[in-house]
Write a protein that holds these residues in place. Structure first.
Motif, short mmCIF file in Angstrom:
data_model
loop_
_atom_site.label_atom_id
_atom_site.label_comp_id
_atom_site.label_asym_id
_atom_site.label_seq_id
_atom_site.Cartn_x
_atom_site.Cartn_y
_atom_site.Cartn_z
N PHE A 65 28.43 46.63 41.05
CA PHE A 65 28.21 48.08 40.94
C PHE A 65 26.96 48.55 41.70
CE2 PHE A 65 31.26 47.26 37.67
CZ PHE A 65 32.05 48.39 37.65
N ARG A 66 26.72 47.94 42.85
CA ARG A 66 25.63 48.39 43.71
C ARG A 66 25.99 49.77 44.28
NH1 ARG A 66 24.01 44.52 48.61
NH2 ARG A 66 26.19 44.94 49.12
N GLU A 67 25.04 50.69 44.28
CA GLU A 67 25.27 52.07 44.70
C GLU A 67 26.50 52.65 43.99
OE1 GLU A 67 23.21 52.24 49.07
OE2 GLU A 67 25.30 51.60 49.00
N GLY A 135 34.82 33.15 40.89
CA GLY A 135 34.53 34.33 40.06
C GLY A 135 33.59 34.06 38.92
N VAL A 136 32.71 33.09 39.07
CA VAL A 136 31.79 32.70 38.00
C VAL A 136 30.36 33.07 38.42
CG1 VAL A 136 30.84 30.77 36.67
CG2 VAL A 136 33.28 30.81 37.26
N TYR A 137 29.64 33.76 37.51
CA TYR A 137 28.30 34.25 37.81
C TYR A 137 27.38 34.01 36.61
CZ TYR A 137 31.08 36.58 41.35
OH TYR A 137 31.96 36.82 42.39
N PRO A 138 26.07 33.95 36.86
CA PRO A 138 25.14 33.79 35.73
C PRO A 138 25.32 34.91 34.72
CG PRO A 138 24.00 33.47 37.83
CD PRO A 138 25.38 33.98 38.16
N LYS A 139 25.10 34.60 33.47
CA LYS A 139 25.33 35.57 32.39
C LYS A 139 24.48 36.83 32.56
CE LYS A 139 25.58 35.74 27.32
NZ LYS A 139 25.33 34.94 26.07
N ARG A 140 23.32 36.70 33.20
CA ARG A 140 22.45 37.86 33.39
C ARG A 140 23.12 38.94 34.24
NH1 ARG A 140 20.26 33.80 36.60
NH2 ARG A 140 20.29 34.22 38.87
N ALA A 141 24.15 38.56 35.03
CA ALA A 141 24.86 39.55 35.85
C ALA A 141 25.61 40.55 34.99
CB ALA A 141 25.82 38.84 36.80
N LEU A 142 25.81 40.23 33.72
CA LEU A 142 26.52 41.14 32.82
C LEU A 142 25.78 42.46 32.70
CD1 LEU A 142 29.09 41.10 31.01
CD2 LEU A 142 27.61 40.45 29.11
N THR A 143 24.45 42.43 32.85
CA THR A 143 23.65 43.65 32.73
C THR A 143 23.93 44.62 33.89
OG1 THR A 143 21.77 42.68 33.93
CG2 THR A 143 21.83 42.39 31.53
N GLU A 144 24.50 44.13 34.99
CA GLU A 144 24.82 44.99 36.13
C GLU A 144 26.13 45.75 35.92
OE1 GLU A 144 25.12 42.20 39.28
OE2 GLU A 144 23.00 41.60 39.21
N ILE A 145 26.94 45.27 35.00
CA ILE A 145 28.28 45.83 34.79
C ILE A 145 28.25 46.82 33.64
CG2 ILE A 145 30.69 45.28 34.30
CD1 ILE A 145 30.14 42.44 35.31
N ARG A 196 28.89 46.92 53.53
CA ARG A 196 27.63 47.50 53.08
C ARG A 196 26.49 46.47 53.14
NH1 ARG A 196 28.44 50.59 47.60
NH2 ARG A 196 29.01 48.52 46.83
N ASN A 197 25.39 46.90 53.75
CA ASN A 197 24.16 46.09 53.84
C ASN A 197 24.35 44.79 54.61
OD1 ASN A 197 22.22 47.70 52.16
ND2 ASN A 197 23.84 47.41 50.65
N ALA A 198 25.24 44.77 55.57
CA ALA A 198 25.39 43.61 56.45
C ALA A 198 24.98 43.96 57.87
CB ALA A 198 26.83 43.10 56.42
#
Length: 254
Positions: A65-67, A135-145, A196-198
C-alpha cells in the motif's frame, strides 16, 4: 579499486540493465562490490549479467500500500475509463515489482472491489521473484496493510503469507526493462502498467528506452502509473496524455 575500474563497471552495468551510477554514487557501488566480494576482473572480462550483480544493483525496498491515495484513485476513478468490456478481467502489469508487495496490494484492492483481474509482475532479479511467488513476509509488514485488507493474508508464526486465492491470480516473470525482446510477448496486452520508483535509477536515455518498452505493452487508452514523486519530461511522455484524477496525475496512452 581504481576509479577507472569503477567507470568500466558502471558502463557494463548500464549497458546490461539501464541502471546508471552517477559519479556521486560510485563510492556506493564500490562498497556494494566489496561487501559481495565479487571477482571484479572476471566481471570485466565476461560482461555478463550475473545473479550476484543483480543482487548488488537492484533495490528490494518496497512495501504494501505504498502511495495508497494513488492506488485508491486508480481503482475508484480510472477503472471505468479503461477501453474494455466491464465483464472482462482487468489485466495489469507491475514492472520492477521486487519482492511482490505492489502486485499483491493491487490484487487485494481488486479483490475487495469485486473486480475480475489478472496481474503479471516483472522484475530483473530472479531471487526477488521467487520470494514474491512464495508470498511470505515478516510479520511486521502487517502494519502496512489496512485492517480491511488483512483478511487476504494469514499469520504463520513470525511471518504473514498472502492467501492462495490471491497468489493464483498473480504471475511473476523475469524481465529486463531495457530489452525490447522481453516485452514483445506482451504487446498491447495490459489495461494498465505500474512502474513505480524504479526509473529514478535510470538516466534519461535508458529511462526513455524503458518507457517505450512499457508503452508497447499497454493498450491504447490505458494507463501508465509511476510514483507520485517521479517527474517525467515531455520526451518521456510523448506517447501519453497527462490526466489529473482526484488530484493525482496519471499517464494515459494515446
Amino acid at each position: 579499486m581504481t576509479h577507472k575500474t569503477l567507470e568500466e563497471l558502471r558502463k557494463i552495468i548500464y549497458d546490461l540493465t539501464g541502471n546508471y551510477y552517477p559519479d556521486d554514487r560510485l563510492t556506493l557501488l564500490e562498497k556494494k562490490l566489496d561487501i559481495a566480494n565479487l571477482d571484479v576482473q572476471k566481471l570485466l572480462e565476461n560482461k555478463q549479467l550475473t545473479q550476484e550483480i543483480l543482487d548488488i544493483i537492484t533495490v528490494p525496498e518496497t512495501r504494501f500500500f505504498r502511495e495508497e491515495i494513488q492506488l485508491h484513485t486508480f481503482v475508484n476513478h480510472c477503472l471505468d475509463k479503461l477501453p474494455r468490456h466491464h465483464n472482462d478481467p482487468i489485466t495489469i502489469a507491475s514492472y520492477a515489482c521486487a519482492t511482490g508487495q505492489e502486485p499483491y496490494t493491487l490484487a487485494m484492492l481488486f479483490e475487495s472491489a469485486n473486480v475480475p483481474y489478472k496481474i503479471y509482475a516483472f522484475d530483473i532479479n530472479e531471487r526477488y521473484l521467487q520470494k514474491a511467488r512464495d508470498g511470505v513476509y515478516p510479520k511486521r509488514a502487517l502494519t502496512e496493510i489496512p485492517a480491511v485488507y488483512q483478511k487476504y493474508v494469514k499469520i504463520e508464526g513470525e511471518y504473514i503469507k498472502v492467501i492462495d486465492e490471491l497468489r493464483s491470480k498473480v504471475e511473476f516473470k523475469q524481465l529486463n526493462l531495457i530489452k525490447k525482446e522481453d516485452f514483445l510477448p506482451y504487446k498491447d496486452k495490459f489495461d494498465a502498467a505500474f512502474c513505480r520508483n524504479a526509473l529514478i535509477y535510470f538516466d534519461d536515455k535508458s529511462k526513455l528506452q524503458a518507457i517505450n518498452n512499457i508503452s508497447l505493452t499497454i493498450k491504447r487508452g490505458s494507463y501508465f502509473v509511476v510514483s507520485m514523486t517521479e517527474i517525467l519530461t515531455d520526451i518521456h511522455t510523448k506517447n501519453f496524455t497527462i490526466e489529473k484524477v482526484n488530484g493525482v496525475y496519471f499517464c494515459r496512452k494515446k
